[in-house]
Design a protein around this motif. Structure first.
Motif, PDB file in Angstrom:
ATOM      1  N   UNK A   5       0.867  -1.177   0.000  1.00 23.44           N
ATOM      2  CA  UNK A   5       0.000   0.000   0.000  1.00 23.44           C
ATOM      3  C   UNK A   5       0.906   1.230   0.000  1.00 23.44           C
ATOM      4  N   UNK A   6       0.665   2.134  -0.938  1.00 21.36           N
ATOM      5  CA  UNK A   6       1.497   3.318  -1.114  1.00 21.36           C
ATOM      6  C   UNK A   6       0.731   4.554  -0.647  1.00 21.36           C
ATOM      7  N   UNK A   7       1.427   5.433   0.095  1.00 20.25           N
ATOM      8  CA  UNK A   7       0.831   6.650   0.643  1.00 20.25           C
ATOM      9  C   UNK A   7       1.607   7.867   0.153  1.00 20.25           C
ATOM     10  N   UNK A   8       0.878   8.888  -0.296  1.00 21.27           N
ATOM     11  CA  UNK A   8       1.510  10.166  -0.632  1.00 21.27           C
ATOM     12  C   UNK A   8       0.472  11.273  -0.568  1.00 21.27           C
ATOM     13  N   UNK A   9       0.759  12.308   0.214  1.00 23.97           N
ATOM     14  CA  UNK A   9      -0.056  13.518   0.247  1.00 23.97           C
ATOM     15  C   UNK A   9      -1.539  13.206   0.484  1.00 23.97           C
ATOM     16  N   UNK A  10      -1.798  12.301   1.411  1.00 23.49           N
ATOM     17  CA  UNK A  10      -3.174  11.956   1.760  1.00 23.49           C
ATOM     18  C   UNK A  10      -3.838  10.963   0.830  1.00 23.49           C
ATOM     19  N   UNK A  11      -3.143  10.528  -0.208  1.00 25.35           N
ATOM     20  CA  UNK A  11      -3.685   9.556  -1.167  1.00 25.35           C
ATOM     21  C   UNK A  11      -3.075   8.176  -0.911  1.00 25.35           C
ATOM     22  N   UNK A  12      -3.860   7.131  -1.196  1.00 21.54           N
ATOM     23  CA  UNK A  12      -3.412   5.762  -0.951  1.00 21.54           C
ATOM     24  C   UNK A  12      -3.747   4.882  -2.162  1.00 21.54           C
ATOM     25  N   UNK A  13      -2.793   4.036  -2.532  1.00 18.18           N
ATOM     26  CA  UNK A  13      -2.986   3.104  -3.637  1.00 18.18           C
ATOM     27  C   UNK A  13      -2.551   1.717  -3.195  1.00 18.18           C
ATOM     28  N   UNK A  14      -3.416   0.727  -3.425  1.00 21.87           N
ATOM     29  CA  UNK A  14      -3.182  -0.650  -2.984  1.00 21.87           C
ATOM     30  C   UNK A  14      -3.025  -1.561  -4.192  1.00 21.87           C
ATOM     31  N   UNK A  15      -2.028  -2.442  -4.124  1.00 20.33           N
ATOM     32  CA  UNK A  15      -1.864  -3.500  -5.116  1.00 20.33           C
ATOM     33  C   UNK A  15      -2.068  -4.838  -4.428  1.00 20.33           C
ATOM     34  N   UNK A  16      -2.988  -5.643  -4.958  1.00 22.94           N
ATOM     35  CA  UNK A  16      -3.276  -6.967  -4.410  1.00 22.94           C
ATOM     36  C   UNK A  16      -3.687  -7.879  -5.563  1.00 22.94           C
ATOM     37  N   UNK A  17      -2.723  -8.648  -6.107  1.00 24.86           N
ATOM     38  CA  UNK A  17      -3.039  -9.410  -7.318  1.00 24.86           C
ATOM     39  C   UNK A  17      -2.719 -10.897  -7.269  1.00 24.86           C
ATOM     40  N   UNK A  18      -2.194 -11.427  -6.208  1.00 21.37           N
ATOM     41  CA  UNK A  18      -1.897 -12.862  -6.130  1.00 21.37           C
ATOM     42  C   UNK A  18      -2.169 -13.350  -4.714  1.00 21.37           C
ATOM     43  N   UNK A  19      -3.388 -13.788  -4.475  1.00 21.22           N
ATOM     44  CA  UNK A  19      -3.733 -14.337  -3.169  1.00 21.22           C
ATOM     45  C   UNK A  19      -4.964 -15.213  -3.315  1.00 21.22           C
ATOM     46  N   UNK A  20      -5.021 -16.273  -2.515  1.00 20.22           N
ATOM     47  CA  UNK A  20      -6.168 -17.170  -2.583  1.00 20.22           C
ATOM     48  C   UNK A  20      -7.352 -16.693  -1.774  1.00 20.22           C
ATOM     49  N   UNK A  21      -7.076 -15.876  -0.768  1.00 21.12           N
ATOM     50  CA  UNK A  21      -8.150 -15.264   0.013  1.00 21.12           C
ATOM     51  C   UNK A  21      -7.607 -14.015   0.680  1.00 21.12           C
ATOM     52  N   UNK A  22      -8.499 -13.198   1.196  1.00 22.39           N
ATOM     53  CA  UNK A  22      -8.116 -11.952   1.858  1.00 22.39           C
ATOM     54  C   UNK A  22      -8.453 -12.054   3.335  1.00 22.39           C
ATOM     55  N   UNK A  23      -7.444 -12.041   4.170  1.00 20.62           N
ATOM     56  CA  UNK A  23      -7.645 -12.180   5.611  1.00 20.62           C
ATOM     57  C   UNK A  23      -8.246 -10.910   6.202  1.00 20.62           C
ATOM     58  N   UNK A  24      -8.734 -11.022   7.421  1.00 20.77           N
ATOM     59  CA  UNK A  24      -9.268  -9.851   8.116  1.00 20.77           C
ATOM     60  C   UNK A  24      -8.188  -8.790   8.287  1.00 20.77           C
ATOM     61  N   UNK A  25      -6.960  -9.243   8.550  1.00 20.65           N
ATOM     62  CA  UNK A  25      -5.863  -8.289   8.737  1.00 20.65           C
ATOM     63  C   UNK A  25      -5.585  -7.516   7.449  1.00 20.65           C
ATOM     64  N   UNK A  26      -5.529  -8.235   6.332  1.00 18.01           N
ATOM     65  CA  UNK A  26      -5.298  -7.555   5.055  1.00 18.01           C
ATOM     66  C   UNK A  26      -6.452  -6.615   4.746  1.00 18.01           C
ATOM     67  N   UNK A  27      -7.674  -7.082   4.956  1.00 13.42           N
ATOM     68  CA  UNK A  27      -8.836  -6.236   4.689  1.00 13.42           C
ATOM     69  C   UNK A  27      -8.739  -4.931   5.460  1.00 13.42           C
ATOM     70  N   UNK A  28      -8.384  -5.014   6.724  1.00 13.82           N
ATOM     71  CA  UNK A  28      -8.288  -3.802   7.538  1.00 13.82           C
ATOM     72  C   UNK A  28      -7.168  -2.900   7.031  1.00 13.82           C
ATOM     73  N   UNK A  29      -6.055  -3.501   6.594  1.00 15.15           N
ATOM     74  CA  UNK A  29      -4.909  -2.728   6.105  1.00 15.15           C
ATOM     75  C   UNK A  29      -5.262  -1.922   4.861  1.00 15.15           C
ATOM     76  N   UNK A  30      -6.088  -2.494   3.989  1.00 11.91           N
ATOM     77  CA  UNK A  30      -6.307  -1.871   2.677  1.00 11.91           C
ATOM     78  C   UNK A  30      -7.629  -1.119   2.562  1.00 11.91           C
TER      79      UNK A  30
END
Length: 268
Positions: free
Chosen positions: A136-161
């Motif tokens: 997850x990339x942060x700059x000047x109040x903006x955030x961009x997430x890359x998530x392209x290779x995973x079998x499922x999304x955990x609660x921790x990842x969900x909260x992060x992104x």
């Protein structure tokens, strides 16, 4: 460098055969993965009007060929600082050839690092690689997430992104196309497993869980050549989100990605 203070992104290539994303701030120009040949990535950069010699950093998600094919060449040719976690480095180095020790940077998962005006957060995912992580990339109040290779999304990842301004989200396969296709059953099982890839439906439901008021741009990524199409991915994600009252096309835009044609550079 640009005078404005925006976070700029272009998905240079995204598919089961090769992946690379370009991210720019006023002080940094970085790549995430280099899963095509060096010359193809240079041509993709040229196509969006950007000079690859200005790129300073490369973040690697995992050691599969469709994410690291060009890492060694680009690092050697352009002197890039390369970031990956320790286990990924161990798996990747025999595949990419020798690079200078001062270009090797260990960035383990569930950490945050700062590059002047660009903050980067790493998070672990579930995929059949040695120790995969995305960013997850942060700059000047903006955030961009890359998530392209995973079998499922955990609660921790969900909260992060949650509630990022932009997402590159995996929509690897249409489940019925995969089940009815020519892949051998063990490969189908791997793709469908918790260490495989998100389907169109999985990607849509992940987006439902993480989209927020800030979200403006969504890119559907890592589509399988054999088991998906841009139309199938876009239609299923759009349908699922609209069925749950999300404002597709009004609150945010859904973008296709391509194996060989870079998406135009946009400001988040």
């Amino acid at each position: 460098m640009p005078n404005d203070d925006s976070l700029k992104i272009s998905v240079l290539a995204s598919s089961s055969s090769g992946n690379a994303t370009y991210i720019e701030t006023p002080k940094h120009r970085v790549l995430v993965d280099a899963g095509l040949s060096g010359i193809k990535i240079k041509r993709a950069m040229d196509s969006i009007g950007k000079d690859i010699t200005k790129v300073d950093s490369l973040f690697v998600t995992h050691e599969h060929t469709d994410h690291i094919q060009g890492v060694g060449v680009l690092a050697r040719r352009y002197g890039l600082s390369v970031y990956a976690n320790q286990k990924t480095w161990e798996a990747m180095l025999p595949k990419i050839g020798k690079i200078s020790e001062d270009q090797i940077n260990v960035f383990n998962h569930n950490k945050v690092m700062s590059l002047d005006d660009l903050d980067v957060e790493s998070f672990a995912v579930s995929h059949d690689a040695i120790d995969p992580q995305f960013y997850k990339f942060y700059h000047n109040g903006k955030e961009f997430v890359i998530l392209t290779d995973t079998g499922y999304v955990s609660d921790r990842v969900q909260k992060t992104i949650e509630n990022a301004d932009g997402y590159l989200m995996e929509c690897n396969h249409d489940v019925e196309m995969l089940r009815e296709g020519f892949y051998p059953w063990p490969l189908k099982q791997r793709i469908l497993s918790e260490k495989g890839h998100l389907s169109n439906e999985d990607g849509a439901h992940t987006l439902m869980d993480v989209i927020g008021n800030k979200t403006k741009q969504i890119f559907l990524g890592h589509l399988s050549h054999e088991n998906n199409t841009k139309t199938a991915a876009r239609e299923e994600v759009t349908q699922v989100l609209e069925d749950h009252d999300f404002g597709v096309g009004s609150d945010f835009k859904i973008n296709d990605t391509d194996p060989a044609i870079a998406d135009p550079l946009i400001d988040l």
